[in-house]
Motif scaffolding. Sequence first.
Motif, PDB file in Angstrom:
ATOM      1  N   PRO A  64       0.730  -1.045  -0.087  1.00 33.43           N
ATOM      2  CA  PRO A  64      -0.124   0.059  -0.084  1.00 33.43           C
ATOM      3  C   PRO A  64       0.904   1.391   0.063  1.00 33.43           C
ATOM      4  O   PRO A  64       0.285   2.420  -0.598  1.00 33.43           O
ATOM      5  CB  PRO A  64      -0.754  -0.139   1.323  1.00 33.43           C
ATOM      6  N   HIS A  65       1.994   1.371   0.771  1.00 35.17           N
ATOM      7  CA  HIS A  65       2.719   2.396   0.686  1.00 35.17           C
ATOM      8  C   HIS A  65       3.212   3.017  -0.670  1.00 35.17           C
ATOM      9  O   HIS A  65       3.232   3.974  -1.090  1.00 35.17           O
ATOM     10  CB  HIS A  65       4.061   2.318   1.412  1.00 35.17           C
ATOM     11  N   LEU A  66       3.620   1.860  -1.686  1.00 31.03           N
ATOM     12  CA  LEU A  66       3.952   1.902  -2.908  1.00 31.03           C
ATOM     13  C   LEU A  66       2.887   2.772  -3.758  1.00 31.03           C
ATOM     14  O   LEU A  66       2.888   3.549  -4.579  1.00 31.03           O
ATOM     15  CB  LEU A  66       4.556   0.650  -3.502  1.00 31.03           C
ATOM     16  N   ARG A  67       1.747   1.814  -3.459  1.00 29.97           N
ATOM     17  CA  ARG A  67       0.361   2.397  -4.304  1.00 29.97           C
ATOM     18  C   ARG A  67       0.158   3.856  -3.825  1.00 29.97           C
ATOM     19  O   ARG A  67      -0.654   4.538  -4.885  1.00 29.97           O
ATOM     20  CB  ARG A  67      -0.563   1.247  -4.109  1.00 29.97           C
ATOM     21  N   GLU A  68       0.128   4.078  -2.519  1.00 29.60           N
ATOM     22  CA  GLU A  68       0.064   5.601  -2.340  1.00 29.60           C
ATOM     23  C   GLU A  68       0.861   6.551  -2.958  1.00 29.60           C
ATOM     24  O   GLU A  68       0.277   7.524  -3.701  1.00 29.60           O
ATOM     25  CB  GLU A  68       0.055   5.636  -0.688  1.00 29.60           C
ATOM     26  N   LEU A  69       2.176   6.220  -3.164  1.00 31.62           N
ATOM     27  CA  LEU A  69       3.103   6.959  -3.943  1.00 31.62           C
ATOM     28  C   LEU A  69       2.710   7.199  -5.340  1.00 31.62           C
ATOM     29  O   LEU A  69       2.616   8.283  -6.019  1.00 31.62           O
ATOM     30  CB  LEU A  69       4.479   6.434  -3.782  1.00 31.62           C
ATOM     31  N   PHE A  70       2.123   5.919  -5.907  1.00 32.73           N
ATOM     32  CA  PHE A  70       1.712   5.983  -7.460  1.00 32.73           C
ATOM     33  C   PHE A  70       0.672   7.031  -7.643  1.00 32.73           C
ATOM     34  O   PHE A  70       0.268   7.637  -8.601  1.00 32.73           O
ATOM     35  CB  PHE A  70       1.490   4.544  -7.860  1.00 32.73           C
ATOM     36  N   SER A  71      -0.333   6.786  -6.583  1.00 33.21           N
ATOM     37  CA  SER A  71      -1.522   7.507  -6.871  1.00 33.21           C
ATOM     38  C   SER A  71      -1.355   9.052  -6.728  1.00 33.21           C
ATOM     39  O   SER A  71      -2.383   9.887  -7.115  1.00 33.21           O
ATOM     40  CB  SER A  71      -2.811   7.278  -5.654  1.00 33.21           C
ATOM     41  N   VAL A  72      -0.137   9.587  -6.335  1.00 33.09           N
ATOM     42  CA  VAL A  72       0.032  11.138  -6.250  1.00 33.09           C
ATOM     43  C   VAL A  72       0.837  11.583  -7.399  1.00 33.09           C
ATOM     44  O   VAL A  72       1.325  12.577  -7.357  1.00 33.09           O
ATOM     45  CB  VAL A  72       0.664  11.781  -4.778  1.00 33.09           C
ATOM     46  N   ILE A  73       1.089  10.518  -8.244  1.00 27.40           N
ATOM     47  CA  ILE A  73       2.111  10.980  -9.679  1.00 27.40           C
ATOM     48  C   ILE A  73       1.160  11.961 -10.478  1.00 27.40           C
ATOM     49  O   ILE A  73      -0.065  11.660 -10.590  1.00 27.40           O
ATOM     50  CB  ILE A  73       2.301   9.611 -10.352  1.00 27.40           C
ATOM     51  N   ASP A  74       1.954  12.799 -10.861  1.00 32.66           N
ATOM     52  CA  ASP A  74       1.435  14.048 -11.787  1.00 32.66           C
ATOM     53  C   ASP A  74       1.330  13.204 -13.094  1.00 32.66           C
ATOM     54  O   ASP A  74       2.174  12.996 -13.853  1.00 32.66           O
ATOM     55  CB  ASP A  74       2.165  15.249 -11.901  1.00 32.66           C
ATOM     56  N   PRO A  75       0.018  13.083 -13.756  1.00 31.61           N
ATOM     57  CA  PRO A  75      -0.152  12.324 -14.992  1.00 31.61           C
ATOM     58  C   PRO A  75       0.807  12.857 -15.997  1.00 31.61           C
ATOM     59  O   PRO A  75       1.235  12.352 -16.947  1.00 31.61           O
ATOM     60  CB  PRO A  75      -1.634  12.263 -15.276  1.00 31.61           C
ATOM     61  N   GLY A  76       0.588  13.978 -16.025  1.00 28.70           N
ATOM     62  CA  GLY A  76       1.642  15.243 -16.993  1.00 28.70           C
ATOM     63  C   GLY A  76       3.060  14.639 -16.966  1.00 28.70           C
ATOM     64  O   GLY A  76       3.825  15.125 -18.156  1.00 28.70           O
ATOM     65  N   SER A  77       3.597  14.049 -16.114  1.00 24.34           N
ATOM     66  CA  SER A  77       4.864  13.895 -15.994  1.00 24.34           C
ATOM     67  C   SER A  77       5.195  12.296 -16.523  1.00 24.34           C
ATOM     68  O   SER A  77       6.567  11.722 -16.541  1.00 24.34           O
ATOM     69  CB  SER A  77       5.452  13.790 -14.667  1.00 24.34           C
ATOM     70  N   CYS A  78       3.955  11.609 -17.026  1.00 22.91           N
ATOM     71  CA  CYS A  78       4.393  10.141 -17.297  1.00 22.91           C
ATOM     72  C   CYS A  78       4.560   9.979 -18.549  1.00 22.91           C
ATOM     73  O   CYS A  78       4.127  10.782 -19.756  1.00 22.91           O
ATOM     74  CB  CYS A  78       3.293   9.504 -16.998  1.00 22.91           C
TER      75      CYS A  78
END
Length: 242
Positions: free
Chosen positions: A92-106
């Motif tokens: 869950p900690h990693l998934r929380e990190l993924f959830s706040v990724i700015d889509p524009g930076s992908c």
Amino acid sequence: MGCRWSSLPGGTSCIVHVMEFGWDENGKPKNTIGGSDAELLAGWPGLQWDNTRDYVMVGFGTAARLLPTNIMQMRGQELKDLLVARTSSWHPHLRELFSVIDPGSCFPLNMRTTERLPQWPTTNVTLIGDAIHTMTPGRGVGANTALRDARLLCRMLVAARDGEVKLLDGIRSYETKMIDYAFDAVEKSLSGMTVDQPMFKPVIGPLAMAGMRTSMRVINRVPALKRKVARSYADVRDQDDD
Ligand SMILES: Cc1cc2nc3c(=O)[nH]c(=O)nc-3n(C[C@H](O)[C@H](O)[C@H](O)COP(=O)(O)OP(=O)(O)OC[C@H]3O[C@@H](n4cnc5c(N)ncnc54)[C@H](O)[C@@H]3O)c2cc1C
């Protein structure tokens, strides 16, 4: 900078880079660094672009055959959704990190490698960095090797300018050394990234994975071992050619 690269079951992997710079979120140098940095930042506004501030970089990697065929056309939110879907069983900690990724930076990236080249006839055109030895990020030394090329070639060009060596001999000497250390780095980097590793095999995979996790945990808890592993990376990254 902190870095964590994990290989996971099913041939997927994840890299997390924690990048910390000497200036704060407003682009002002942090107190701990010298005054010359303030001068540098003032005179070079480009240095205040986003990727010069503290950030976390996440990379999710797997074999092309395990990804949608249009992966290279996917952008932003589509890529973020794919990452979230492919990692639903992760911590869950990693998934929380993924959830706040700015889509524009992908963005999607094809990872490539090169094959060791036999030496070619030297001319006054030569190559440094990824242009001659693209490698997978298996050991995190692609940029380090590019910088090593630049330093070595620069020394050779200065020697040629000073009449200590003929120009083509200097370039030849650079190419000879570079072919040796760079393709060594290419091969070592690839060996850590293939899906043929034991941990991705059906039966022995879980055992190999458990063994790797145990050794990582031991290394993490024993400072002497941790230093040894860090030194082994520094051995590849901090080479000099004098
Ligand atoms: C996920 C990942 C993690 C990595 N982690 C590490 C790490 O931890 N440590 C490390 O040392 N290395 C790492 N690397 C490798 C590193 O990023 C590369 O080896 C390094 O950037 C190569 O530098 P370069 O200057 O040779 O090429 P590049 O950084 O590719 O620079 C080439 C530049 O030329 C520009 N260009 C291309 N064509 C043209 C043209 N026709 N006209 C004008 N400009 C052009 C490009 O836009 C680019 O800016 C990593 C790579 C990846 C993918």
